[in-house]
Design a protein around this motif. Sequence first.
Motif, PDB file in Angstrom:
ATOM      1  N   LEU A  43      33.148  49.660  37.254  1.00 34.36           N
ATOM      2  CA  LEU A  43      33.358  49.942  35.847  1.00 34.36           C
ATOM      3  C   LEU A  43      32.544  51.169  35.442  1.00 34.36           C
ATOM      4  CD1 LEU A  43      33.174  46.307  34.421  1.00 34.36           C
ATOM      5  CD2 LEU A  43      35.206  47.661  34.932  1.00 34.36           C
ATOM      6  N   PRO A  44      33.018  51.948  34.457  1.00 30.98           N
ATOM      7  CA  PRO A  44      32.309  53.168  34.065  1.00 30.98           C
ATOM      8  C   PRO A  44      30.950  52.858  33.461  1.00 30.98           C
ATOM      9  CG  PRO A  44      34.071  52.645  32.509  1.00 30.98           C
ATOM     10  CD  PRO A  44      34.241  51.737  33.682  1.00 30.98           C
ATOM     11  N   ALA A  45      29.946  53.621  33.861  1.00 30.71           N
ATOM     12  CA  ALA A  45      28.605  53.449  33.305  1.00 30.71           C
ATOM     13  C   ALA A  45      28.541  54.128  31.947  1.00 30.71           C
ATOM     14  CB  ALA A  45      27.574  54.062  34.241  1.00 30.71           C
ATOM     15  N   ALA A  46      27.828  53.512  31.022  1.00 31.01           N
ATOM     16  CA  ALA A  46      27.718  54.075  29.680  1.00 31.01           C
ATOM     17  C   ALA A  46      26.343  53.727  29.131  1.00 31.01           C
ATOM     18  CB  ALA A  46      28.826  53.537  28.785  1.00 31.01           C
ATOM     19  N   THR A  86      43.194  45.522  24.548  1.00 34.12           N
ATOM     20  CA  THR A  86      42.472  46.542  23.770  1.00 34.12           C
ATOM     21  C   THR A  86      41.014  46.166  23.580  1.00 34.12           C
ATOM     22  OG1 THR A  86      44.458  47.277  22.600  1.00 34.12           O
ATOM     23  CG2 THR A  86      42.338  47.708  21.533  1.00 34.12           C
ATOM     24  N   VAL A  87      40.750  44.895  23.276  1.00 32.35           N
ATOM     25  CA  VAL A  87      39.360  44.476  23.021  1.00 32.35           C
ATOM     26  C   VAL A  87      38.502  44.623  24.267  1.00 32.35           C
ATOM     27  CG1 VAL A  87      39.847  42.958  21.072  1.00 32.35           C
ATOM     28  CG2 VAL A  87      40.070  42.056  23.404  1.00 32.35           C
ATOM     29  N   VAL A  88      39.073  44.359  25.433  1.00 34.50           N
ATOM     30  CA  VAL A  88      38.326  44.504  26.686  1.00 34.50           C
ATOM     31  C   VAL A  88      38.050  45.977  26.964  1.00 34.50           C
ATOM     32  CG1 VAL A  88      38.389  44.104  29.182  1.00 34.50           C
ATOM     33  CG2 VAL A  88      39.280  42.371  27.616  1.00 34.50           C
ATOM     34  N   SER A  89      39.045  46.835  26.740  1.00 36.05           N
ATOM     35  CA  SER A  89      38.856  48.275  26.940  1.00 36.05           C
ATOM     36  C   SER A  89      37.767  48.820  26.027  1.00 36.05           C
ATOM     37  CB  SER A  89      40.170  49.018  26.681  1.00 36.05           C
ATOM     38  OG  SER A  89      41.173  48.623  27.588  1.00 36.05           O
ATOM     39  N   LEU A  91      35.234  47.158  24.784  1.00 35.82           N
ATOM     40  CA  LEU A  91      33.935  46.660  25.227  1.00 35.82           C
ATOM     41  C   LEU A  91      33.394  47.477  26.395  1.00 35.82           C
ATOM     42  CD1 LEU A  91      34.489  42.788  25.100  1.00 35.82           C
ATOM     43  CD2 LEU A  91      33.125  44.166  23.522  1.00 35.82           C
ATOM     44  N   THR A  92      34.219  47.662  27.417  1.00 34.57           N
ATOM     45  CA  THR A  92      33.753  48.383  28.603  1.00 34.57           C
ATOM     46  C   THR A  92      33.509  49.862  28.294  1.00 34.57           C
ATOM     47  OG1 THR A  92      36.067  48.676  29.311  1.00 34.57           O
ATOM     48  CG2 THR A  92      34.855  46.800  30.216  1.00 34.57           C
ATOM     49  N   ALA A  93      34.314  50.437  27.402  1.00 34.39           N
ATOM     50  CA  ALA A  93      34.115  51.842  27.035  1.00 34.39           C
ATOM     51  C   ALA A  93      32.801  52.042  26.301  1.00 34.39           C
ATOM     52  CB  ALA A  93      35.279  52.327  26.170  1.00 34.39           C
ATOM     53  N   ASN A  94      32.284  50.984  25.695  1.00 34.84           N
ATOM     54  CA  ASN A  94      31.028  51.073  24.952  1.00 34.84           C
ATOM     55  C   ASN A  94      29.849  50.463  25.704  1.00 34.84           C
ATOM     56  OD1 ASN A  94      31.390  52.138  21.946  1.00 34.84           O
ATOM     57  ND2 ASN A  94      33.266  51.043  22.536  1.00 34.84           N
ATOM     58  N   ARG A 214      27.279  43.363  16.279  1.00 35.76           N
ATOM     59  CA  ARG A 214      27.352  44.488  17.230  1.00 35.76           C
ATOM     60  C   ARG A 214      28.714  44.539  17.910  1.00 35.76           C
ATOM     61  NH1 ARG A 214      22.753  44.406  21.587  1.00 35.76           N
ATOM     62  NH2 ARG A 214      23.883  46.297  22.241  1.00 35.76           N
ATOM     63  N   VAL A 215      29.187  43.390  18.348  1.00 39.71           N
ATOM     64  CA  VAL A 215      30.477  43.330  19.040  1.00 39.71           C
ATOM     65  C   VAL A 215      31.617  43.529  18.050  1.00 39.71           C
ATOM     66  CG1 VAL A 215      31.996  41.909  20.456  1.00 39.71           C
ATOM     67  CG2 VAL A 215      29.522  41.835  20.829  1.00 39.71           C
ATOM     68  N   HIS A 216      31.550  42.853  16.908  1.00 37.55           N
ATOM     69  CA  HIS A 216      32.603  42.950  15.900  1.00 37.55           C
ATOM     70  C   HIS A 216      32.827  44.393  15.464  1.00 37.55           C
ATOM     71  CE1 HIS A 216      33.777  43.256  11.606  1.00 37.55           C
ATOM     72  NE2 HIS A 216      34.647  42.302  11.909  1.00 37.55           N
ATOM     73  N   ASP A 217      31.749  45.129  15.211  1.00 34.96           N
ATOM     74  CA  ASP A 217      31.884  46.489  14.697  1.00 34.96           C
ATOM     75  C   ASP A 217      32.555  47.419  15.699  1.00 34.96           C
ATOM     76  OD1 ASP A 217      30.690  45.591  12.431  1.00 34.96           O
ATOM     77  OD2 ASP A 217      28.756  46.581  12.750  1.00 34.96           O
ATOM     78  N   ILE A 218      32.421  47.138  16.988  1.00 32.73           N
ATOM     79  CA  ILE A 218      33.100  47.939  18.010  1.00 32.73           C
ATOM     80  C   ILE A 218      34.592  47.596  18.050  1.00 32.73           C
ATOM     81  CG2 ILE A 218      33.317  48.281  20.504  1.00 32.73           C
ATOM     82  CD1 ILE A 218      30.985  49.784  19.250  1.00 32.73           C
ATOM     83  N   LEU A 219      34.908  46.331  17.847  1.00 26.50           N
ATOM     84  CA  LEU A 219      36.294  45.877  18.005  1.00 26.50           C
ATOM     85  C   LEU A 219      37.139  46.038  16.747  1.00 26.50           C
ATOM     86  CD1 LEU A 219      35.714  42.528  19.970  1.00 26.50           C
ATOM     87  CD2 LEU A 219      36.041  44.838  20.887  1.00 26.50           C
ATOM     88  N   ALA A 220      36.510  46.118  15.574  1.00 31.62           N
ATOM     89  CA  ALA A 220      37.247  46.113  14.302  1.00 31.62           C
ATOM     90  C   ALA A 220      37.796  47.491  13.963  1.00 31.62           C
ATOM     91  CB  ALA A 220      36.343  45.589  13.186  1.00 31.62           C
TER      92      ALA A 220
END
Length: 503
Positions: A43-46, A86-89, A91-94, A214-220
């Motif tokens: 998975l991509p490192a971020a 989309t939600v998984v993408s 998460l991993t992108a962030n 933290r998670v909600h704000d990335i997904l919303a």
Amino acid sequence: MLSLVRQRTSCSNPSSFVFSRKVSFQTVNAVINALTSQAASSLPAASTSSLHGLRLAIKDNICTKNLPTTCSSKILENFKSPFDATVVSLLTANGAEIVGKANCDEFGMGSLNIHSAHGPVVNPFGVKVASGEVVERRSAGGSSGGSAAAVAANLCDAALGTDTGGSVRLPASYCGVVGLKPSYGIISRWGVVSFADSLDCVGVLARDVRTVRRVHDILAVYDSRDPTAAPSGVREKASQLLTSHFEHVQGDSLNGLRVGVPQEYFPTELQQSVVTPVRRILEQLRARGATLVPVSLPSTPYALSAYYVISSAEASSNLARYDGIEYGTRVEPPPGADLVKTANVYAHTRSLGFGKEVQRRMLLGTYALSADAFENYFLQAQRVRKLIKADFDRVFCVPNALASSPSAPADGVHVLLHPSAIETAPKLRGPDDATDAQSSTLDAYLQDVMTVPASLAGLPAMSVPGGQGADGWPIGVSVVGQWGCDELVMRVGEVIESCREDA
């Protein structure tokens, strides 16, 4: 009282509850497919991303390309998605780390997480920390019981679940964690296996509200691939309406906040030991400046019946695709079967592929959509749903941004507060893991009575740990807001957390 419960009673910070990883995997049965270190390293490192270092479990009905997505069903036991939801993408992108897939009720249909091809999830609250001994087997709640149990057992920092009628909030209440169902359409459903399209929401579970946010704000964020996603303009409108009526909660001060207490959410089925902690939380909110307002939502008693008609009807339609030919694992008919009739092939696969609870709801939904029953059941349930939405709009002072002409009473409330469940986690009994509630299907469905109305109205609702019942097991308190007021719901939830710490 359980030794584990005694340890927790003296602990005010839920994030400090630590379980043995070995015990959690083998005994709790929360994570059914763990991501290997080799796959994780691909998975991509971020390192600078906002979720870097956060470990998440993903409910087994959310598509992941690196792990199977079975919906805890035999009919999808060999399915692996070619893409991430989309939600998984996001998460991993962030920078988030996906640790595995979480067990759940088959296709999200259940309140106790016992309807799973992978076996039931055991509530980790009944497992001793030191020895891993299961002192008492209780349900983790459903259908996102694996997600809630994985968080409670410290297998991950947060988890994604889905909530159709309470499937995030009920497990959160039983397991003593935080569970948020966002406003319908705020988080993308693209790549989520459908149960009931007009109700399904991706929710977030964690040990504290801060992590949920933290998670909600990335997904919303708006996703054009999801036809049910709320457009950016509507999101902005909701934010402006909230700001114009109530700017924010200042720290722990709730001056100016009006908290509604709906009388219909204290039914006769509610355990008295659940009521006491809820009353304590209400008094603590009042002490911090909130005004408590009794309110009535008169259509609430009809919500559960309407929900099971609507959700089952939509499930019947959605699950029709799993026929063993186009979708799903095919079970070959026995020798001598009439294969000329396609229906025979369908019936054999679906009878052996779907569990009993899924079959029951599909049959109910098919009947509700039949010509003879459509008017009396499905359309009537939709009328009840409209009345329930109107009830909420009449009590909130923040207008509904989805309405064509938003309006609201000046003396309305900002949020509602009520128990998340009618009882603490039900016991798991016997070799087949039958539960007290499972002995009667109607009793099992009753578990959703506190959570279903907000789902029918599409409102944000969050269960926050509110204390313990007389048996020492967790109790959740639900905060419900107007559509689009997710941030206000989370802020009030944080104050409830601080109330528990100060108690």
